[in-house]
Design a protein around this motif. Structure first.
Motif, mmCIF file in Angstrom:
data_model
loop_
_atom_site.group_PDB
_atom_site.id
_atom_site.type_symbol
_atom_site.label_atom_id
_atom_site.label_comp_id
_atom_site.label_asym_id
_atom_site.label_seq_id
_atom_site.Cartn_x
_atom_site.Cartn_y
_atom_site.Cartn_z
ATOM 1 N N ASP A 178 -30.129 36.846 18.966
ATOM 2 C CA ASP A 178 -28.988 36.372 19.739
ATOM 3 C C ASP A 178 -29.137 34.921 20.160
ATOM 4 O O ASP A 178 -28.165 34.287 20.574
ATOM 5 N N ARG A 208 -25.437 27.411 20.793
ATOM 6 C CA ARG A 208 -25.439 28.492 21.781
ATOM 7 C C ARG A 208 -24.035 28.705 22.361
ATOM 8 O O ARG A 208 -23.584 29.845 22.538
ATOM 9 N N LYS A 212 -21.617 32.020 21.927
ATOM 10 C CA LYS A 212 -21.019 32.711 23.069
ATOM 11 C C LYS A 212 -19.526 32.896 22.873
ATOM 12 O O LYS A 212 -18.963 33.941 23.224
ATOM 13 N N ARG A 213 -18.878 31.881 22.288
ATOM 14 C CA ARG A 213 -17.436 31.949 22.077
ATOM 15 C C ARG A 213 -17.063 32.806 20.870
ATOM 16 O O ARG A 213 -15.997 33.429 20.851
ATOM 17 N N PRO A 215 -19.159 35.427 19.036
ATOM 18 C CA PRO A 215 -20.381 36.216 18.813
ATOM 19 C C PRO A 215 -20.406 36.993 17.501
ATOM 20 O O PRO A 215 -21.486 37.256 16.960
#
Length: 326
Positions: A178, A208, A212-213, A215
């Motif tokens: 992740d 990163r 997050k936007r 995934p």
């Protein structure tokens, strides 16, 4: 009097833009504003929304530089994005009005970075034809190494299979992660600096943020030897394509076969249900040369060549589109 209206993008159009892109015939998550705007400080945005009879029918992700407008320089591909049902006649009318509009506000040329055909589910090469009519200049032609996962697949070469077997012998392990810090700081940044005197297009905090936007679209796969990272790839996943955005490994790739092991796993397991696996370009020097070793490695997996065109068209030439239909 035309029924086509062109509007420059601003934040009030955020929702309308994203909703249109989500259903367009030739768009991916790269055209969502949450992706485009992550590096808005680097570019002077000049994205456009194009309406026909007050209905949004096309958008152009774009930025300006001097007296030229570019289909966005911060994106891997671009060009005009159209509604799925659009027909050739309307594409022609829209493009003509776009060129007229750009000419009227003082631009000299439009530079288009076309989307490779593998990324679309509906045929969308109208603009390529119009480039011919408009006597556009072909600035560049890149080659992408692509595996057709839904068609007849070529055999993986003995060299790549041997690399895969070395990975098995060394008990390598592929894990989806992740976070990107280990790959960026231990492998990618060092390799790009040492081998190419460059750095990743995306900084660690930027990738990163994008993860997050998006995934489900941005995925990181690392290869480990006894819990020690030895290689990795960052994959941008779209509806039809899995694209290795970054590929890098340590100096033991020939001994351990870690990059062969990794991509054998991705192609045969993780992304086997995609239409295409795109290794990206091996071009250098503005497309004029190809890194032979890199091309050889990609083709060893059965990848073959798809091209991407870069055009420059003088906006004043819009009148050449007046008599296309007879």
């Amino acid at each position: 009097m035309t029924d086509i209206n062109i509007v420059r993008y601003n934040v009030s159009n955020y929702r309308a833009w994203n909703q249109f892109v989500a259903k367009a015939k030739n768009a991916t998550f790269l055209f969502q504003r949450d992706f485009m705007d992550y590096h808005k400080d680097r570019f002077q945005d000049f994205s456009l929304l194009i309406y026909k009879k007050n209905k949004l029918v096309a958008v152009l992700p774009a930025n300006t530089l001097g007296d030229e407008i570019y289909s966005h320089q911060g994106l891997t591909y671009g060009g005009l994005v159209f509604q799925k049902e659009i027909k050739f006649e309307n594409v022609l009318a829209i493009f003509k009005e776009l060129l007229k509009y750009l000419n009227s506000i003082g631009f000299k040329s439009l530079v288009l970075k076309q989307m490779p055909a593998i990324y679309t589910g509906v045929f969308t090469e109208e603009i390529d034809y119009l480039m011919f009519v408009l006597k556009a200049e072909l600035l560049r032609k890149d080659t992408l190494s692509v595996i057709n996962l839904k068609g007849e697949q070529l055999k993986i070469s003995n060299n790549r299979l041997e690399g895969y077997r070395r990975g098995v012998k060394h008990h390598l392990d592929v894990k989806e992660e992740d976070d990107f810090e280990l790959f960026w700081n231990s492998i990618l940044i060092k390799n790009l600096k040492d081998k190419h005197h460059t750095k990743p297009v995306h900084g660690l905090e930027e990738i990163r943020l994008l993860k997050k936007r998006f995934p489900k679209n941005i995925r990181q796969f690392n290869v480990y030897d006894d819990e020690q990272i030895v290689a990795g790839t960052t994959v941008f996943e779209t509806e039809f394509v899995a694209h290795s955005q970054y590929i890098s490994g340590n100096e033991n790739k020939n001994t351990q076969g870690h990059l062969d092991f990794l991509h054998h796993h991705l192609i045969k397991n993780v992304f086997k249900d995609k239409a295409y696996f795109d290794f990206g370009t091996s071009n250098e020097n503005n497309g004029l040369h190809i890194n032979k070793g890199l091309q050889f490695w990609k083709e060893g997996f059965g990848a073959r060549t798809v091209t991407q065109d870069f055009y420059k068209v003088s906006v004043i030439n819009y009148s050449l589109l007046n008599n296309v239909f007879i």
